[in-house]
Design a protein around this motif. Structure first.
Motif, short mmCIF file in Angstrom:
data_model
loop_
_atom_site.label_atom_id
_atom_site.label_comp_id
_atom_site.label_asym_id
_atom_site.label_seq_id
_atom_site.Cartn_x
_atom_site.Cartn_y
_atom_site.Cartn_z
N GLU A 156 0.82 -1.22 0.00
CA GLU A 156 0.00 0.00 0.00
C GLU A 156 0.85 1.27 0.00
OE1 GLU A 156 -3.26 0.24 -0.46
OE2 GLU A 156 -3.39 -1.94 -0.62
N VAL A 157 2.11 1.19 0.37
CA VAL A 157 2.98 2.37 0.34
C VAL A 157 3.52 2.65 -1.06
CG1 VAL A 157 3.65 2.08 2.76
CG2 VAL A 157 5.13 1.17 0.96
N ALA A 158 3.33 1.73 -1.98
CA ALA A 158 3.88 1.88 -3.34
C ALA A 158 3.19 3.02 -4.07
CB ALA A 158 3.71 0.58 -4.13
N GLY A 191 4.25 3.04 -10.29
CA GLY A 191 4.93 4.33 -10.27
C GLY A 191 6.13 4.39 -9.34
N ALA A 192 6.42 3.32 -8.62
CA ALA A 192 7.55 3.30 -7.70
C ALA A 192 8.87 3.26 -8.47
CB ALA A 192 7.45 2.09 -6.78
N LEU A 203 7.83 -8.89 -8.63
CA LEU A 203 7.45 -7.87 -7.65
C LEU A 203 8.01 -6.52 -8.05
CD1 LEU A 203 6.26 -6.90 -4.94
CD2 LEU A 203 8.41 -7.63 -3.86
N ALA A 204 9.28 -6.48 -8.46
CA ALA A 204 9.90 -5.23 -8.89
C ALA A 204 9.12 -4.63 -10.06
CB ALA A 204 11.36 -5.46 -9.28
N ALA A 205 8.77 -5.44 -11.02
CA ALA A 205 8.02 -4.95 -12.19
C ALA A 205 6.64 -4.44 -11.78
CB ALA A 205 7.88 -6.07 -13.23
N ASP A 206 5.96 -5.14 -10.88
CA ASP A 206 4.65 -4.69 -10.42
C ASP A 206 4.74 -3.34 -9.71
OD1 ASP A 206 3.43 -6.95 -11.45
OD2 ASP A 206 3.37 -8.00 -9.51
#
Length: 106
Positions: A9-11, A41-42, A33-36
């Motif tokens: 949720e912090v992403a 926008g992270a 996970l990195a791609a998601d």
């Protein structure tokens, strides 16, 4: 899996993170996970062979050392650039003697 249940949720555009994807058994899901997170926008760096912070293949017992040392140096330099002396406590003492308050608020 733990990050996907709640902390995700912090992403967003103000989130920056590092994903370690060096272990063969989990590298595929780590990179997913990195791609998601990037799709959210992270700004994500990946420590992996071929990642944004590439690391060579290292014998398994030594890989944690090779993974974390560059991050520790980056954290130390970032703290120094921001005027924070690494190792100094700003809000707590080395020994917890109370269950309420922090020294910055006393």
């Amino acid at each position: 899996g733990t990050f996907r249940h709640g902390p995700v949720e912090v992403a967003g555009p103000d989130f920056r993170g590092i994903v370690f994807a060096t272990q063969p058994e989990t590298s595929e899901i780590d990179l997913a996970l990195a791609a998601d997170l990037e799709k959210m926008g992270a700004q994500i760096g990946t420590i992996a062979p071929g990642g944004s912070w590439p690391v060579p293949a290292i014998p398994r017992p030594f890989s944690p050392v090779a993974e974390i040392i560059p991050v520790q140096f980056a954290a130390m330099r970032t703290a120094q650039w921001r005027g924070i002396r690494p190792g100094d406590f700003r809000y707590v003492t080395q020994v917890t003697t109370t269950e309420s308050g922090f020294k910055a608020y006393r």
